[in-house]
Design a protein around this motif. Structure first.
Motif, short mmCIF file in Angstrom:
data_model
loop_
_atom_site.label_atom_id
_atom_site.label_comp_id
_atom_site.label_asym_id
_atom_site.label_seq_id
_atom_site.Cartn_x
_atom_site.Cartn_y
_atom_site.Cartn_z
N UNK A 124 -5.30 -12.09 23.80
CA UNK A 124 -5.04 -11.70 22.39
C UNK A 124 -5.06 -10.19 22.23
N UNK A 125 -5.97 -9.53 22.92
CA UNK A 125 -6.03 -8.06 22.84
C UNK A 125 -4.79 -7.44 23.48
N UNK A 126 -4.34 -8.01 24.59
CA UNK A 126 -3.14 -7.51 25.26
C UNK A 126 -1.91 -7.70 24.38
N UNK A 127 -1.79 -8.87 23.75
CA UNK A 127 -0.67 -9.13 22.84
C UNK A 127 -0.67 -8.14 21.68
N UNK A 128 -1.87 -7.81 21.20
CA UNK A 128 -1.98 -6.84 20.10
C UNK A 128 -1.52 -5.46 20.55
N UNK A 129 -1.90 -5.06 21.75
CA UNK A 129 -1.48 -3.75 22.27
C UNK A 129 0.03 -3.67 22.41
N UNK A 130 0.65 -4.79 22.75
CA UNK A 130 2.10 -4.82 22.96
C UNK A 130 2.88 -5.06 21.67
N UNK A 131 2.16 -5.27 20.58
CA UNK A 131 2.79 -5.62 19.28
C UNK A 131 3.60 -6.91 19.39
N UNK A 132 3.11 -7.86 20.20
CA UNK A 132 3.73 -9.18 20.33
C UNK A 132 3.18 -10.07 19.20
N UNK A 133 3.73 -9.91 18.02
CA UNK A 133 3.17 -10.56 16.84
C UNK A 133 3.33 -12.08 16.85
N UNK A 134 4.31 -12.57 17.59
CA UNK A 134 4.54 -14.02 17.64
C UNK A 134 3.81 -14.72 18.76
N UNK A 135 2.88 -14.01 19.40
CA UNK A 135 2.15 -14.56 20.54
C UNK A 135 0.66 -14.59 20.23
N UNK A 136 0.05 -15.76 20.38
CA UNK A 136 -1.38 -15.88 20.14
C UNK A 136 -2.00 -16.84 21.14
N UNK A 137 -3.32 -16.71 21.34
CA UNK A 137 -4.04 -17.56 22.28
C UNK A 137 -5.25 -18.17 21.58
N UNK A 138 -5.54 -19.43 21.90
CA UNK A 138 -6.62 -20.17 21.25
C UNK A 138 -7.50 -20.79 22.32
N UNK A 139 -8.83 -20.71 22.13
CA UNK A 139 -9.73 -21.32 23.11
C UNK A 139 -10.16 -22.70 22.62
N UNK A 140 -9.59 -23.74 23.23
CA UNK A 140 -9.96 -25.11 22.93
C UNK A 140 -9.40 -26.05 24.00
N UNK A 141 -9.97 -27.24 24.15
CA UNK A 141 -9.43 -28.20 25.11
C UNK A 141 -8.04 -28.68 24.68
N UNK A 142 -7.21 -29.01 25.66
CA UNK A 142 -5.85 -29.47 25.37
C UNK A 142 -5.87 -30.71 24.48
N UNK A 143 -6.79 -31.64 24.76
CA UNK A 143 -6.80 -32.90 24.00
C UNK A 143 -7.16 -32.70 22.53
N UNK A 144 -7.75 -31.53 22.19
CA UNK A 144 -8.13 -31.28 20.80
C UNK A 144 -7.05 -30.55 20.00
N UNK A 145 -5.98 -30.13 20.67
CA UNK A 145 -4.91 -29.43 19.96
C UNK A 145 -4.10 -30.44 19.16
N UNK A 146 -4.04 -30.24 17.84
CA UNK A 146 -3.46 -31.26 16.96
C UNK A 146 -2.09 -30.92 16.39
N UNK A 147 -1.64 -29.68 16.51
CA UNK A 147 -0.36 -29.29 15.92
C UNK A 147 0.79 -30.03 16.64
N UNK A 148 1.58 -30.78 15.88
CA UNK A 148 2.68 -31.54 16.47
C UNK A 148 4.04 -30.85 16.30
#
Length: 384
Positions: free
Chosen positions: A222-246
């Motif tokens: 996330x810090x690297x994406x911020x440095x690069x101004x990659x506004x459409x890139x984000x990272x989330x810390x959670x297990x795969x099975x808990x990701x609910x966005x379809x």
């Protein structure tokens, strides 16, 4: 015509003739400037030549793309007002504009330190991840001069191979203009950053989310994406099975361990994703299920063959489930097995075909019967 004007004319010609390999601006006129360098290189966006500008500040980099005329105007303004030195690299020669402490301007020319002009141009065409890309430097793949760090050479090849594969797959997928990509098990983000940059260069207004359990890697990315101004890139810390966005158009899971690959495949199928790209790893679930069971096949008498056989069984069932759900499935080698034996890629392309439930289920049942399997995890996730 002054020396500087002549140099600018050569830059203009190289832009128009597509002979610019790289342009570097250095030595800011203002010693307190936070902008230290500008790097310019050619890129292709929607089959049209553009020039990518990387603005290297003290604490971060920013990237902008311009067409020929706008690129020249930007370069001219920067040389006239903000930078004392510049180096133009073409296939045949390197031309340096130098300003002394007393303000004297000179131009030096030298033969290009490249094997041939063809190599320089082929590199632009075939390397999807250019060595001077800022994300490669921040991720530790290249140094600040754009040179591949020797111990990262395999990683650089893997990144380009991945982008080559994705380019082919994306061409066959039905994607919206603003595709949403989820990378499940993104790790340090080498391929995640590469795909985000590649998709933007291809004109997609892309949104990419990396899912990773290790918080320290998520914070770093996330810090690297911020440095690069990659506004459409984000990272989330959670297990795969808990990701609910379809709302997923492209799902990626490379080397997600054991049944984490099944979790990712299930998420992709639930989202009706246009493209599902996985590189399965470990395959423990089937192997443990058959532990201690007698086998009749002499092939399965030997541990190393048994291991490989169960990997094939697992991934074949996964591929058949993709086909059952209306996807075209593909299994092929990702990278050479001299780098890793976990080199199989399992892909599903959603053509919105009619589901082939009976045919696929019959094949799955036959495999399970032959090997004495009760279930494969993806079956259980999909069928309940």
């Amino acid at each position: 015509m002054s020396t500087k004007e002549d140099f600018l004319e050569q830059i203009k010609a190289s832009l128009e003739l597509h002979s610019l390999v790289k342009l570097t601006l250095s030595k800011p006129t203002d010693k307190d400037s936070t902008l230290h360098n500008i790097f310019v290189r050619p890129v292709e966006i929607k089959s049209e030549r553009h020039y990518s500008f990387t603005y290297r500040y003290k604490t971060n980099d920013e990237t902008k793309n311009h067409k020929v005329e706008a690129a020249y105007q930007e370069i001219m303004m920067q040389i006239e007002e903000h930078f004392k030195n510049a180096t133009l690299c073409t296939p045949d020669e390197d031309i340096a504009l130098l300003t002394s402490k007393k303000g004297k301007i000179t131009v030096q020319k030298s033969k290009a330190n490249r094997s041939t002009a063809t190599v320089a141009h082929d590199k632009i065409k075939t390397k999807r991840a250019q060595p001077d890309a800022n994300y490669l430097t921040l991720l530790g793949v290249t140094d600040h001069a754009g040179n591949i760090i020797p111990k990262m050479a395999d990683k650089y090849r893997q990144i380009n191979k991945f982008l080559e594969i994705m380019e082919s797959l994306i061409a066959t997928a039905q994607l919206p203009k603003n595709p949403k990509i989820v990378d499940m098990g993104s790790g340090k983000g080498y391929l995640t950053f590469a795909l985000y940059e590649y998709m933007r260069q291809k004109g997609y207004e892309v949104s990419v989310t990396g899912i990773e359990l290790r918080k320290e890697l998520v914070d770093f990315c996330n810090e690297t994406a911020k440095q690069l101004s990659f506004e459409g890139l984000q990272f989330v810390d959670q297990p795969i099975e808990e990701y609910e966005n379809k709302d997923i158009d492209i799902l990626i899971a490379l080397h997600a361990c054991d049944t984490a690959t099944d979790d990712a495949l299930a998420k992709g199928l639930a989202s009706d994703a246009a493209l599902i790209v996985t590189a399965p790893c470990c395959h423990k679930q089937v192997r443990q299920q058959l532990k201690g069971k007698a086998v009749s096949s002499p092939i399965l008498k030997y541990g190393i063959f048994k291991e490989r056989q169960y990997e094939m069984v697992t991934d074949t069932i996964r591929a058949l489930i993709l086909e059952r759900e209306g996807y075209e499935s593909k299994i092929f080698e990702f990278v050479s097995n001299e780098h890793t034996r976990k080199n199989v890629m399992l892909v599903g392309i959603n053509h919105h075909r009619t589901k082939n439930e009976q045919g696929a289920n019959d094949k799955i049942s036959a495999i399970k019967s032959e090997f004495g399997l009760d279930y494969q995890q993806l079956e259980r996730l999909i069928d309940g």
